[in-house]
Design a protein around this motif. Structure first.
Motif, mmCIF file in Angstrom:
data_model
loop_
_atom_site.group_PDB
_atom_site.id
_atom_site.type_symbol
_atom_site.label_atom_id
_atom_site.label_comp_id
_atom_site.label_asym_id
_atom_site.label_seq_id
_atom_site.Cartn_x
_atom_site.Cartn_y
_atom_site.Cartn_z
ATOM 1 N N ASP A 154 0.813 -1.215 0.000
ATOM 2 C CA ASP A 154 0.000 0.000 0.000
ATOM 3 C C ASP A 154 0.846 1.265 0.000
ATOM 4 O O ASP A 154 0.409 2.306 -0.502
ATOM 5 C CB ASP A 154 -0.925 -0.001 1.220
ATOM 6 N N ALA A 190 -3.816 -2.617 -5.993
ATOM 7 C CA ALA A 190 -3.975 -1.787 -4.795
ATOM 8 C C ALA A 190 -4.158 -0.328 -5.172
ATOM 9 O O ALA A 190 -4.928 0.410 -4.519
ATOM 10 C CB ALA A 190 -2.757 -1.954 -3.880
ATOM 11 N N ARG A 193 -7.667 0.191 -6.263
ATOM 12 C CA ARG A 193 -8.575 0.200 -5.120
ATOM 13 C C ARG A 193 -8.690 1.611 -4.536
ATOM 14 O O ARG A 193 -9.772 2.022 -4.097
ATOM 15 C CB ARG A 193 -8.072 -0.769 -4.044
ATOM 16 N N TRP A 237 -4.552 -9.626 3.735
ATOM 17 C CA TRP A 237 -4.430 -8.466 2.847
ATOM 18 C C TRP A 237 -4.899 -8.818 1.438
ATOM 19 O O TRP A 237 -5.640 -8.044 0.814
ATOM 20 C CB TRP A 237 -2.980 -7.976 2.812
ATOM 21 N N LEU A 241 -8.111 -7.281 -0.618
ATOM 22 C CA LEU A 241 -7.943 -6.677 -1.939
ATOM 23 C C LEU A 241 -8.942 -7.275 -2.924
ATOM 24 O O LEU A 241 -9.597 -6.552 -3.689
ATOM 25 C CB LEU A 241 -6.514 -6.899 -2.437
#
Length: 434
Positions: A154, A190, A193, A237, A241
Motif C-alpha cells: 500500500d 492496490a 482500489r 491483505w 484486496l
C-alpha cells in the motif's frame, strides 16, 4: 534501501568471496593463476545455481497440478532451468544494478502509453528486454522503482499514482496500460482500489501471485508478508484486496503466467477470476520478463488496445465564440473539451490530461495569459495557443517570450490557421516530456 544499492552490495560481497577463493586456491592449494581464477568464478556461479535450483525445489513442494499439455520432458526441463538461471544472473548482476529509471516518449504516437511496474526485490532494469519492443512500435513508456525494497504494498500506491499522472501529462493520453511483473501486479490492483480505474486501459500482469505464494513465507519485508500463502489460504491483505474489486475492474486485467513458475506456488495462484488469464509453460519466474513468447503475448495485448484520442481544451467566456471554436476544430482526430473561464479550465486540467489548449485572452477574472501560465505548470507537455483581438498587449508578449504561450492568433481568427497550429502542436507536444 533501493534494489539498485542492495544488488550492488551483493555484487561486492560476491566479488570479495571470489577474490578470497582465488587467493586460497593460489597460495594454499598451489593452483596456477588462471586455474585459481576459474575456480573462484565457478564457485560463485555454483552458489547462484544452487539458489536457483532451490527455488525450483521449494516451488515443487507447493505446486499446483500441471495440465497434461504443459508437462515437460527432460530436454525442456533443462532449457527451463538454463533460461531461468541465465535470466536471473543477467538481471541481478547486470541490468538492475546499472538501471537508473526508464522513460521514452514517442512524439505523435497514438498508442496507449505503458507504465512498467517491477516485482519484489527488483527495479526498472527488469524491463530491459520489453522496452526495445515498445520502442519499435513507438509506444511511449516509463518505468517506476518501488522503494524501499521491503515496504508495504500500500505504501507504493502514491508512487504509482505520481507515475501515472506524469506519464499522462507527458503524452497527453487520458489512460495508460500497466505492465507489471509479480508483486507489481498487486501494486497496480492496490492502486486501483484507492484511485479507481478511469485512467486504466489495461493491466497486464506477469507471474503475479494474485492469491499469494508459499515461497513468500521465506521472504523478508512487509510486502512479502502480504503475499504469503499458508495452509492453502491467501493472506488477509490479499483477501481484502480481492473483496474490494467488482467485475468491471477484474475485466481490465490480463494475467499471464507459467505452469512452471519457480517463485509463485501454487502456480494457479496467478489465475484471477473475471480477468483474461493466459497460461504458458516451460518458463521460470524471472524469465517471464525476457522470454520471447511472453513478450510477444504482452505486445499483442497492448496492440489490441484502441488508440486514445488526444484532448484539446477550448476556453472562452463568450458562449457563442466557444461554440464557434468547437465547430471549427471538431472531427479532426482529437477529443474536444470546453471551459467558460480560467478557473473552470484549471479545475478540468487538475483531473484531465490535455495535449493542447486554445484560450481567449481577455476574460473576466483570470486572463488567458494567466491561465496558460498555470496550465504550463499543470500540463507542461501541452501546446498552448492564445487568442485575442488586442495583439499589442504587453501581457501577451510576455507570455510568448517566457514560453507560457506557444503561439498567438489575432481575433477574428481563421479556421485554417487555427487547425494548422493545432496540427503542429499535436505533432510536437509529446516530445517535450515533463
Amino acid at each position: 534501501m533501493s534494489a539498485r544499492r542492495m544488488l550492488r552490495w551483493l555484487l561486492v560481497v560476491q566479488a570479495c568471496a571470489a577474490v578470497a577463493i582465488a587467493l586460497a586456491c593460489r597460495y594454499w592449494l598451489g593452483f596456477a593463476p588462471w586455474a585459481a581464477l576459474a575456480c573462484a568464478l565457478g564457485a560463485v556461479l555454483l552458489v547462484r545455481l544452487v539458489i536457483n535450483m532451490n527455488n525450483f525445489v521449494l516451488s515443487a513442494c507447493y505446486a499446483s497440478p500441471t495440465p497434461r499439455e504443459y508437462r515437460l520432458g527432460a530436454g525442456a526441463r533443462l532449457r527451463l532451468l538454463g533460461e531461468e538461471f541465465v535470466s536471473s544472473m543477467l538481471h541481478s548482476s547486470w541490468h538492475m544494478p546499472r538501471a537508473s529509471g526508464c522513460r521514452r516518449i514517442h512524439p505523435g504516437s497514438r498508442a496507449v502509453p505503458v507504465l512498467l511496474v517491477h516485482g519484489y526485490g527488483c527495479n526498472s532494469g527488469y524491463w530491459r528486454y520489453l522496452m526495445p519492443r515498445l520502442d519499435a512500435r513507438r509506444i511511449s513508456h516509463a518505468g517506476i522503482d518501488l522503494e524501499p525494497v521491503g515496504g508495504a504494498i500500500d505504501d507504493y500506491v502514491p508512487l504509482l499514482e505520481r507515475a501515472v499522472n506524469e506519464l499522462c501529462a507527458a503524452t497527453g493520453a487520458p489512460r495508460v496500460a500497466i505492465v507489471a511483473h509479480s508483486m507489481g501486479g498487486l501494486v497496480a490492483r492496490a492502486w486501483m482500489r484507492v484511485h479507481g480505474s478511469a485512467r486504466v486501459a489495461r493491466v497486464i500482469t506477469l507471474g503475479t501471485p494474485h492469491h499469494g505464494t508459499a515461497l513468500a513465507n521465506f521472504g523478508p519485508g512487509a510486502n512479502a508478508a502480504q503475499m504469503r500463502r499458508s495452509r492453502g489460504e491467501a493472506s488477509d491483505w490479499l483477501r481484502a484486496l480481492a473483496a474490494s474489486e467488482d467485475a468491471a475492474r477484474r475485466a481490465l486485467v490480463t494475467s499471464i503466467f507459467s505452469h512452471h513458475d519457480n517463485i509463485v506456488a501454487p502456480q494457479t495462484s496467478s489465475v484471477l477470476a473475471g480477468a483474461r488469464n493466459i497460461a504458458l509453460g516451460g518458463i521460470g519466474h524471472v524469465a517471464l520478463g525476457c522470454n520471447g513468447r511472453v513478450l510477444a503475448t504482452v505486445m499483442a495485448e497492448l496492440e489490441a488496445l484502441p488508440a486514445g484520442e488526444p484532448a484539446l481544451l477550448l476556453v472562452d467566456d463568450d458562449a457563442f465564440m466557444l461554440e464557434l471554436l468547437r465547430d471549427s476544430v471538431e472531427g479532426q482526430g482529437w477529443r474536444v473539451l470546453t471551459a467558460a473561464s480560467g478557473e473552470e479550465a484549471l479545475a478540468l486540467l487538475a483531473n484531465e490530461p490535455v495535449a493542447a489548449i486554445v484560450s481567449d485572452h481577455l476574460m473576466p477574472g483570470m486572463s488567458g495569459a494567466q491561465l496558460l501560465a498555470e496550465a504550463r505548470r499543470l500540463a507542461p507537455a501541452s501546446f498552448r495557443i492564445l487568442l485575442s483581438g488586442s495583439p499589442d498587449e504587453a501581457e501577451i508578449a510576455a507570455a510568448l517570450a517566457c514560453g507560457d504561450a506557444d503561439r498567438f492568433l489575432t481575433k477574428p481568427w481563421r479556421a485554417e490557421a487555427l487547425l494548422a497550429l493545432l496540427r503542429e502542436g499535436f505533432a510536437t507536444q509529446d516530445g517535450r516530456g515533463v
